[in-house]
Design a protein around this motif. Structure first.
Motif: not given
Length: 206
Positions: A17-34
């Motif tokens: 997930m880190i290699e394909v760049g999806q982990s970072q985006i999901l992380n930022s979306l969770k921060k946005y929601c919280l």
């Protein structure tokens, strides 16, 4: 057939997930929601090893439900966050075949889960848990003439192609809006020229 998610090592998943760049985006979306919704009760379906839970503020959020089908992922989540998140509850659930048995959720985050399940059956179970004015945030992967699971050196994830399906965001939106939910925001986040994330943000009506 045993669910392929039960056979994928947590480190393979994390690194893929880190290699394909999806982990970072999901992380930022969770921060946005919280940050935006400041939920008292927060549920994360498909929590894996807890990516994004570092953004939970225990002085704001009283209860966190981390839900996954894979016990190894839940164990890793507990190891990482049990001292940071005061009321962290880990729930091993096969959302296809088991009930969630939680309620009054203020924010329910569903990231890249609907692609591996019966979407409408799963959404019915999720929406039942959401409290008055609660928020449902969904992330769907959209593919444009490419394989669903991006190719990396972590070959174990290729087994997910056997159970993955493209999800039509318009069909999902129509279904959810029949369930006393209203769409607040829809966004497309481009990952590559052939893949993007669609985010759908809903509020439960009074």
């Amino acid at each position: 057939m045993e669910n392929p998610w039960l056979k994928i090592n947590h480190s393979d998943y994390e690194n893929h997930m880190i290699e394909v760049g999806q982990s970072q985006i999901l992380n930022s979306l969770k921060k946005y929601c919280l940050d935006k919704y400041q939920p008292k009760n927060f549920a994360l379906l498909g929590c894996a090893t807890g990516n994004g839970l570092e953004h939970v503020k225990s002085n704001v959020t009283n209860k966190v439900y981390a839900i996954d089908i894979n016990q190894e992922y839940l164990n890793k989540t507990q190891e990482k966050f049990e001292n940071q998140i005061i009321n962290l509850e880990l729930l091993k659930r096969d959302i296809q075949n088991e009930e969630l048995a939680i309620k009054n959720i203020d924010l329910f985050f569903v990231g890249l889960v609907l692609e591996y399940v019966d979407p409408k059956k799963t959404l019915n179970k999720i929406i039942e848990t959401i409290g008055k004015n609660g928020i449902l945030f969904i992330v769907i992967q959209k593919n444009k003439q490419t394989t669903f699971v991006s190719k990396t050196k972590y070959k174990s994830l290729e087994t997910l192609s056997d159970i993955s399906n493209d999800v039509n965001e318009n069909e999902i939106d129509s279904f959810i809006c029949l369930k006393n939910m209203e769409l607040i925001k829809k966004e497309e986040i481009e990952l590559t020229k052939s893949k993007s994330f669609i985010t759908l943000e809903y509020r439960k009506k009074e």
